[in-house]
Design a protein around this motif. Sequence first.
Motif, PDB file in Angstrom:
ATOM      1  N   VAL A 146       0.849  -1.187   0.000  1.00  0.00           N
ATOM      2  CA  VAL A 146       0.000   0.000   0.000  1.00  0.00           C
ATOM      3  C   VAL A 146       0.894   1.250   0.000  1.00  0.00           C
ATOM      4  O   VAL A 146       1.800   1.352   0.829  1.00  0.00           O
ATOM      5  CB  VAL A 146      -0.939   0.012   1.225  1.00  0.00           C
ATOM      6  N   PRO A 147       0.654   2.221  -0.889  1.00  0.00           N
ATOM      7  CA  PRO A 147       1.453   3.453  -0.895  1.00  0.00           C
ATOM      8  C   PRO A 147       1.216   4.268   0.377  1.00  0.00           C
ATOM      9  O   PRO A 147       0.075   4.448   0.814  1.00  0.00           O
ATOM     10  CB  PRO A 147       0.956   4.201  -2.134  1.00  0.00           C
ATOM     11  N   VAL A 148       2.300   4.754   0.963  1.00  0.00           N
ATOM     12  CA  VAL A 148       2.245   5.569   2.173  1.00  0.00           C
ATOM     13  C   VAL A 148       3.009   6.859   1.915  1.00  0.00           C
ATOM     14  O   VAL A 148       4.162   6.836   1.468  1.00  0.00           O
ATOM     15  CB  VAL A 148       2.845   4.831   3.385  1.00  0.00           C
ATOM     16  N   CYS A 149       2.359   7.988   2.181  1.00  0.00           N
ATOM     17  CA  CYS A 149       2.980   9.304   1.978  1.00  0.00           C
ATOM     18  C   CYS A 149       3.165   9.976   3.338  1.00  0.00           C
ATOM     19  O   CYS A 149       2.224  10.054   4.133  1.00  0.00           O
ATOM     20  CB  CYS A 149       2.085  10.164   1.077  1.00  0.00           C
ATOM     21  N   ILE A 160      -1.975  16.694   2.564  1.00  0.00           N
ATOM     22  CA  ILE A 160      -1.629  15.596   1.657  1.00  0.00           C
ATOM     23  C   ILE A 160      -2.853  15.210   0.840  1.00  0.00           C
ATOM     24  O   ILE A 160      -3.950  15.065   1.374  1.00  0.00           O
ATOM     25  CB  ILE A 160      -1.108  14.374   2.437  1.00  0.00           C
ATOM     26  N   SER A 161      -2.640  15.048  -0.460  1.00  0.00           N
ATOM     27  CA  SER A 161      -3.694  14.583  -1.356  1.00  0.00           C
ATOM     28  C   SER A 161      -3.090  13.603  -2.348  1.00  0.00           C
ATOM     29  O   SER A 161      -1.865  13.533  -2.511  1.00  0.00           O
ATOM     30  CB  SER A 161      -4.360  15.758  -2.085  1.00  0.00           C
ATOM     31  N   TRP A 162      -3.971  12.817  -3.015  1.00  0.00           N
ATOM     32  CA  TRP A 162      -3.544  11.815  -3.986  1.00  0.00           C
ATOM     33  C   TRP A 162      -4.142  12.138  -5.345  1.00  0.00           C
ATOM     34  O   TRP A 162      -5.258  12.652  -5.438  1.00  0.00           O
ATOM     35  CB  TRP A 162      -3.979  10.418  -3.555  1.00  0.00           C
ATOM     36  N   SER A 184      -0.259   9.690   5.541  1.00  0.00           N
ATOM     37  CA  SER A 184      -1.468   9.322   4.806  1.00  0.00           C
ATOM     38  C   SER A 184      -1.218   8.048   4.025  1.00  0.00           C
ATOM     39  O   SER A 184      -0.191   7.914   3.354  1.00  0.00           O
ATOM     40  CB  SER A 184      -1.892  10.448   3.853  1.00  0.00           C
ATOM     41  N   LYS A 185      -2.188   7.085   4.113  1.00  0.00           N
ATOM     42  CA  LYS A 185      -2.119   5.841   3.348  1.00  0.00           C
ATOM     43  C   LYS A 185      -3.138   5.889   2.211  1.00  0.00           C
ATOM     44  O   LYS A 185      -4.268   6.343   2.388  1.00  0.00           O
ATOM     45  CB  LYS A 185      -2.407   4.624   4.238  1.00  0.00           C
ATOM     46  N   PHE A 186      -2.707   5.382   1.058  1.00  0.00           N
ATOM     47  CA  PHE A 186      -3.589   5.347  -0.101  1.00  0.00           C
ATOM     48  C   PHE A 186      -4.597   4.220   0.085  1.00  0.00           C
ATOM     49  O   PHE A 186      -4.230   3.049   0.121  1.00  0.00           O
ATOM     50  CB  PHE A 186      -2.766   5.141  -1.374  1.00  0.00           C
ATOM     51  N   THR A 187      -5.892   4.584   0.215  1.00  0.00           N
ATOM     52  CA  THR A 187      -6.921   3.575   0.477  1.00  0.00           C
ATOM     53  C   THR A 187      -8.061   3.708  -0.521  1.00  0.00           C
ATOM     54  O   THR A 187      -9.228   3.623  -0.160  1.00  0.00           O
ATOM     55  CB  THR A 187      -7.472   3.712   1.903  1.00  0.00           C
ATOM     56  N   ALA A 188      -7.735   3.921  -1.780  1.00  0.00           N
ATOM     57  CA  ALA A 188      -8.780   4.019  -2.798  1.00  0.00           C
ATOM     58  C   ALA A 188      -9.403   2.650  -3.022  1.00  0.00           C
ATOM     59  O   ALA A 188      -8.785   1.612  -2.774  1.00  0.00           O
ATOM     60  CB  ALA A 188      -8.203   4.562  -4.097  1.00  0.00           C
ATOM     61  N   THR A 197       0.424   8.963  -7.217  1.00  0.00           N
ATOM     62  CA  THR A 197       1.131  10.219  -6.957  1.00  0.00           C
ATOM     63  C   THR A 197       0.623  10.861  -5.680  1.00  0.00           C
ATOM     64  O   THR A 197      -0.591  10.997  -5.486  1.00  0.00           O
ATOM     65  CB  THR A 197       0.954  11.201  -8.128  1.00  0.00           C
ATOM     66  N   CYS A 198       1.555  11.242  -4.817  1.00  0.00           N
ATOM     67  CA  CYS A 198       1.243  11.949  -3.571  1.00  0.00           C
ATOM     68  C   CYS A 198       1.614  13.422  -3.745  1.00  0.00           C
ATOM     69  O   CYS A 198       2.719  13.738  -4.194  1.00  0.00           O
ATOM     70  CB  CYS A 198       2.012  11.333  -2.402  1.00  0.00           C
ATOM     71  N   ILE A 199       0.700  14.312  -3.379  1.00  0.00           N
ATOM     72  CA  ILE A 199       0.921  15.752  -3.485  1.00  0.00           C
ATOM     73  C   ILE A 199       0.890  16.355  -2.081  1.00  0.00           C
ATOM     74  O   ILE A 199      -0.084  16.156  -1.339  1.00  0.00           O
ATOM     75  CB  ILE A 199      -0.141  16.420  -4.373  1.00  0.00           C
TER      76      ILE A 199
END
Length: 307
Positions: A146-149, A160-162, A184-188, A197-199
């Motif tokens: 899982v992507p983690v920002c 933080i946004s994706w 923030s973890k990407f949980t789409a 992409t993490c912004i």
Amino acid sequence: MKAGANMKIAGKTVCVFVLLTITKVTRTVGNNRVTVTVGSSSVLTCSPKSNITMVTWKINPKVGGSCTLGYRADQNKTDRTNCSDSINWKLRPDWDPTLEIRQVEIAHEGDYTCEVVATDGNFHKTHHLTVLAPPRLTLYCDDHGVPVCEAAAGKPPAQISWVLESTSIPKEDAHDNGTVTVLSKFTALSTNRTNTTCIVSHPAGNQSKSIACRPSGNERVNLHVYVIPCFLSIITFMAVIYYFKLHSDRLCRKTRPPETAPTHSPQDDTMEVEPYTTYVQKENIIYNSVSDLTAEQNLPQGLSPAT
């Protein structure tokens, strides 16, 4: 009575005169808000006046004790109290009372007031210094792919946004120095994690990074642990259903034997007649015996029944 009233009026007049004099002599040049980033330099100006008698910088940081920089023209002398080496005059104070902060740190945030005493009056100007700390952006894949920002040690906290919409709620961890780390973890809902992409948005500047995560080996093992038993259960269930269906068809195909009339064999007649024949024979023997006995009794003496 009139004398008392006159004294009150005179007193009020003196007070008004003193207040007007103070207002004229002491002037507030203004307040100024200054924003600076950690690591850069900041220059805080003071109203340059001719015939300066004394200049004093009073520094009140949000954290820590205050410090003072002073200059007296009559003695041509400067002094400093509790100020670090990074805070100093930019040039000679008798020429220009501007203050310079080199290599700004978060601890420098606070109020900086310049007070000038000149022949034409007193002046002071206050700078409200705000220090920004840009966060350190880190983007990685966790053990489950899982992507983690992470936006570490930002001030104020980063946003933080994706690029792909995520339902994750960022977690904040505040530090003693006033900075905040945001995770923030990407949980789409989408399972496509390629080129995520993490912004990171921050007043000190925006940053972005992209990463492609793949399901880890542990995740694949866990998938097998759940899928294989489920698959075997389905096969077993179908085999049981097929077995019962097959045997039920066989039972349904079996028919009851036809009902036929019982067969009558001569042997059965013989078996039924034999007891009667035996009984008749026995009766005949008895009858003959009785007849013979009777005949013997009725014959004259010297005669025997014929054989």
